[in-house]
Design a protein around this motif. Structure first.
Motif, PDB file in Angstrom:
ATOM      1  N   VAL A   1       0.836  -1.579  -0.082  1.00  6.17           N
ATOM      2  CA  VAL A   1      -0.113  -0.247   0.212  1.00  6.17           C
ATOM      3  C   VAL A   1       0.746   1.464  -0.036  1.00  6.17           C
ATOM      4  CG1 VAL A   1      -1.565   1.482   1.207  1.00  6.17           C
ATOM      5  CG2 VAL A   1      -1.966  -1.413   0.976  1.00  6.17           C
ATOM      6  N   LEU A   2       1.833   1.535   0.926  1.00  8.23           N
ATOM      7  CA  LEU A   2       2.841   2.621   1.092  1.00  8.23           C
ATOM      8  C   LEU A   2       3.499   2.672  -0.342  1.00  8.23           C
ATOM      9  CD1 LEU A   2       3.862   1.472   4.179  1.00  8.23           C
ATOM     10  CD2 LEU A   2       2.617   3.331   3.975  1.00  8.23           C
ATOM     11  N   GLU A   3       3.879   1.493  -0.877  1.00  9.79           N
ATOM     12  CA  GLU A   3       4.603   1.319  -2.226  1.00  9.79           C
ATOM     13  C   GLU A   3       3.778   2.561  -3.623  1.00  9.79           C
ATOM     14  OE1 GLU A   3       7.900   1.547  -2.934  1.00  9.79           O
ATOM     15  OE2 GLU A   3       7.972   1.311  -0.790  1.00  9.79           O
ATOM     16  N   GLY A   4       2.635   2.333  -3.206  1.00  8.01           N
ATOM     17  CA  GLY A   4       1.631   2.944  -3.872  1.00  8.01           C
ATOM     18  C   GLY A   4       1.030   1.844  -4.933  1.00  8.01           C
TER      19      GLY A   4
ATOM     20  N   GLN B   1      -3.816  -1.163  -2.106  1.00  5.23           N
ATOM     21  CA  GLN B   1      -4.415  -0.273  -1.721  1.00  5.23           C
ATOM     22  C   GLN B   1      -6.060  -0.574  -1.154  1.00  5.23           C
ATOM     23  OE1 GLN B   1      -3.377   3.324  -3.722  1.00  5.23           O
ATOM     24  NE2 GLN B   1      -1.448   3.390  -2.453  1.00  5.23           N
TER      25      GLN B   1
ATOM     26  N   TYR C   1      -8.670  -1.015   1.611  1.00  9.23           N
ATOM     27  CA  TYR C   1      -9.504  -0.353   1.640  1.00  9.23           C
ATOM     28  C   TYR C   1     -10.466  -1.007   2.406  1.00  9.23           C
ATOM     29  CZ  TYR C   1     -13.696   2.931   0.501  1.00  9.23           C
ATOM     30  OH  TYR C   1     -14.753   3.620   0.394  1.00  9.23           O
TER      31      TYR C   1
ATOM     32  N   GLN D   1     -14.160   9.129   4.988  1.00  8.35           N
ATOM     33  CA  GLN D   1     -12.937   9.563   3.994  1.00  8.35           C
ATOM     34  C   GLN D   1     -11.764  10.326   5.181  1.00  8.35           C
ATOM     35  OE1 GLN D   1     -14.351  12.840   1.460  1.00  8.35           O
ATOM     36  NE2 GLN D   1     -15.253  11.027  -0.039  1.00  8.35           N
TER      37      GLN D   1
ATOM     38  N   PHE E   1      -9.988   7.677   6.423  1.00  6.45           N
ATOM     39  CA  PHE E   1      -8.685   6.559   5.307  1.00  6.45           C
ATOM     40  C   PHE E   1      -7.119   7.119   4.622  1.00  6.45           C
ATOM     41  CE2 PHE E   1     -12.275   3.514   5.907  1.00  6.45           C
ATOM     42  CZ  PHE E   1     -11.048   2.418   4.825  1.00  6.45           C
ATOM     43  N   ILE E   2      -8.029   8.674   5.081  1.00 10.49           N
ATOM     44  CA  ILE E   2      -6.253   9.027   4.580  1.00 10.49           C
ATOM     45  C   ILE E   2      -5.444   9.352   5.209  1.00 10.49           C
ATOM     46  CG2 ILE E   2      -5.864  11.751   4.004  1.00 10.49           C
ATOM     47  CD1 ILE E   2      -7.881  11.694   2.199  1.00 10.49           C
TER      48      ILE E   2
ATOM     49  N   PHE F   1      -2.916   6.429   5.998  1.00 14.86           N
ATOM     50  CA  PHE F   1      -2.218   6.131   4.807  1.00 14.86           C
ATOM     51  C   PHE F   1      -0.681   7.081   5.851  1.00 14.86           C
ATOM     52  CE2 PHE F   1       0.956   6.838   1.913  1.00 14.86           C
ATOM     53  CZ  PHE F   1       0.864   5.474   0.664  1.00 14.86           C
TER      54      PHE F   1
ATOM     55  N   TRP G   1     -13.937   5.714  -1.941  1.00  7.52           N
ATOM     56  CA  TRP G   1     -13.095   5.513  -2.554  1.00  7.52           C
ATOM     57  C   TRP G   1     -12.362   6.326  -3.739  1.00  7.52           C
ATOM     58  CZ3 TRP G   1      -8.738   2.798  -2.066  1.00  7.52           C
ATOM     59  CH2 TRP G   1      -7.786   2.214  -3.045  1.00  7.52           C
TER      60      TRP G   1
ATOM     61  N   ALA H   1     -12.385   9.759  -3.874  1.00  6.09           N
ATOM     62  CA  ALA H   1     -11.249  10.683  -2.977  1.00  6.09           C
ATOM     63  C   ALA H   1      -9.795   9.906  -2.150  1.00  6.09           C
ATOM     64  CB  ALA H   1     -12.195  10.880  -2.438  1.00  6.09           C
ATOM     65  N   VAL H   2     -10.252   9.039  -1.531  1.00  2.00           N
ATOM     66  CA  VAL H   2      -9.006   7.529  -0.126  1.00  2.00           C
ATOM     67  C   VAL H   2      -7.924   7.234  -1.575  1.00  2.00           C
ATOM     68  CG1 VAL H   2      -8.905   5.575   0.777  1.00  2.00           C
ATOM     69  CG2 VAL H   2     -10.496   7.760   1.426  1.00  2.00           C
TER      70      VAL H   2
ATOM     71  N   ALA I   1      -6.403  10.179  -2.992  1.00  2.00           N
ATOM     72  CA  ALA I   1      -5.189  10.454  -1.782  1.00  2.00           C
ATOM     73  C   ALA I   1      -3.785  10.065  -1.368  1.00  2.00           C
ATOM     74  CB  ALA I   1      -6.057  11.378  -0.388  1.00  2.00           C
ATOM     75  N   TRP I   2      -4.509   8.543  -1.685  1.00  3.16           N
ATOM     76  CA  TRP I   2      -3.516   7.111  -1.413  1.00  3.16           C
ATOM     77  C   TRP I   2      -2.266   7.779  -2.480  1.00  3.16           C
ATOM     78  CZ3 TRP I   2      -5.551   2.600   1.042  1.00  3.16           C
ATOM     79  CH2 TRP I   2      -6.389   2.726   2.495  1.00  3.16           C
ATOM     80  N   ARG I   3      -2.889   7.693  -3.656  1.00  5.31           N
ATOM     81  CA  ARG I   3      -1.502   6.946  -5.021  1.00  5.31           C
ATOM     82  C   ARG I   3      -0.610   8.928  -4.887  1.00  5.31           C
ATOM     83  NH1 ARG I   3      -6.200   5.654  -7.289  1.00  5.31           N
ATOM     84  NH2 ARG I   3      -6.665   7.932  -8.091  1.00  5.31           N
TER      85      ARG I   3
ATOM     86  N   LYS J   1      -0.148  10.050  -2.008  1.00  6.04           N
ATOM     87  CA  LYS J   1       0.562  10.208  -0.712  1.00  6.04           C
ATOM     88  C   LYS J   1       2.210   9.591  -1.416  1.00  6.04           C
ATOM     89  CE  LYS J   1      -2.558  11.848   2.827  1.00  6.04           C
ATOM     90  NZ  LYS J   1      -1.532  12.003   3.417  1.00  6.04           N
ATOM     91  N   ALA J   2       1.512   7.594  -1.813  1.00  4.70           N
ATOM     92  CA  ALA J   2       2.147   7.164  -2.143  1.00  4.70           C
ATOM     93  C   ALA J   2       3.691   7.409  -3.100  1.00  4.70           C
ATOM     94  CB  ALA J   2       1.798   5.931  -2.752  1.00  4.70           C
TER      95      ALA J   2
END
Lengths: 186, 211
Positions: A14-17, A22, A26, A52, A55-56, A59, B39, B41-42, B45-47, B49-50
């Motif tokens: 997830v952290l790697e994108g 992801q 979720y 929202q 979840f934001i 991360f 999802w 929005a999340v 945002a995750w993309r 942030k990554a």
């Protein structure tokens, strides 16, 4: 997610994108987070915004997840913290009261008694101190264990039990007016 | 006798509460009607942030010692605030951020974090004396992320959109720089920075306020 090791691997992706990872994370968590947010805020739109936000924020915190507890438990702790912060900042209590008033007025004939009972207990829950309210919602409505609640709120499981007991006492008092009628439902 | 009555009362109260609790618990939360909407929005945002995480790692790795460039960037930001281009310049009223954006919180967070990265890069660009490949690469990645934000709901906020478009233009200019010794392109970027007052606007805006 079968094990802590799997969870750690998933978090790494997830952290790697990794988009699939992801989405998997979720999907695994969103329902309970949304339900918890809905119970605490009392509004769908507010629950959506809170979810929202949870979840934001999640991360940024995922990198610090050490695996001492199950990921779901850890996420619920983050969720409770974010939802309560959000609730304080937006003063949802008043909005919720307005919504409940409208709902009571719009209730259909024949269901007004049930609505009155439900509204009474909801209002009574809203009237509890914040930590008691969250414990009632998590334990009595969403089925969390005292261990999970303790982890989420940063208190001992025993403290969660004591607060729940006190909260229930207040809620029982609030329901006193319906005592005779509710007895038929037993 | 009194004890029996008390016991009965307690049992009745318990039963009443359990009935009410069960009713309320059965009124389950709606079956996640916003699942996909959330999802959108999340996921976005995750993309971002990554991507941001990866970019920061790339920059710090490029610096060799790791913290060197990151520290330089941070110092650059501080220097930029006090003595860089636009330092002490109060942007004209039409350029100031209102700080009361109506964007939903997730987008404000995304815009705020993104603009903070852009500010770091723009300050470090102006402070350095030569074309740094790491800065050029980061500018390219930031420009792509800026476009994602512009095309998202964040772009519906007029103030965010104006700022993001100006930032995107500068980032694209920087991303096309080559170390040819020709100062013309670099001067264009400097002129763009001055004319658009992007740095003062970035430094004044606080998209994360109240989040």
């Amino acid at each position: 997610m079968d094990s802590r090791a799997d969870e750690k691997r998933l978090i790494g992706r997830v952290l790697e994108g990794d988009a699939a990872a992801q989405r998997e994370l979720y999907d695994a968590l969103v329902d309970r987070v949304f339900a918890l947010a809905f119970r605490i805020t009392g509004q769908e739109a507010a629950a959506r915004d809170c979810t929202q936000l949870v979840f934001i924020r999640l991360f940024d915190k995922l990198g610090s997840f050490r695996g001492d507890s199950a990921l779901a438990t850890w996420v619920h702790a983050v969720a409770v913290s974010v939802i309560l912060q959000w609730r304080r900042s937006t003063r949802q209590v008043r909005l919720r009261e307005v919504e409940l008033d409208s709902a009571a007025e719009a209730s259909e004939p024949g269901s007004s008694y049930d609505d009155a009972v439900n509204d009474t207990i909801r209002r009574a829950i809203d009237g509890l101190a914040e930590k008691q309210r969250v414990i009632v919602v998590m334990h009595d409505l969403e089925g969390y264990t005292h261990e999970e609640i303790g982890a989420a709120l940063g208190i001992a499981a025993g403290a969660s039990k004591v607060r729940l007991m006190r909260a229930r006492k207040k809620l029982k008092d609030a329901l006193a007016d319906f005592a005779g009628d509710l007895a038929y439902d037993h | 006798m009194t004890t029996d009555r008390n016991h009965e009362d307690a049992n009745r109260e318990e039963g009443n509460y359990e009935t009410a609790r069960r009713r309320l618990a059965e009124l389950a939360a709606p079956a996640d009607p916003y699942r996909e909407e959330i999802w959108q929005a999340v996921g976005a945002a995750w993309r971002l942030k990554a991507e941001r995480r990866r970019r920061i790692r790339t920059i710090t790795r490029f610096a060799g010692a790791g913290v060197g460039l990151a520290a330089a960037l941070v110092i650059g930001v501080l220097i930029g605030r006090s003595s860089g281009p636009g330092a002490g310049v109060v942007p004209p009223p039409e350029l100031r951020t209102t700080q009361t954006s109506t964007l939903p919180v997730p987008y404000r967070i995304a815009v705020g974090e993104h603009l903070r990265d852009a500010e770091m890069l723009l300050v470090s660009f102006d402070a350095s004396g030569k074309v740094d490949p790491a800065v050029v690469r980061s500018a390219r990645e930031l420009a792509a992320a800026t476009r994602l934000l512009i095309d998202s709901r964040a772009g519906e906020d007029p103030e965010a959109r104006r700022l993001l478009l100006d930032v995107e233009l500068l980032l694209l200019q920087i991303s096309r720089l080559v170390d040819s010794g020709d100062q013309t392109e670099r001067q264009l970027v400097r002129d763009g920075l001055e004319e658009s007052s992007v740095l003062p606007r970035l430094q004044q805006g606080d998209w994360l306020q109240g989040v």
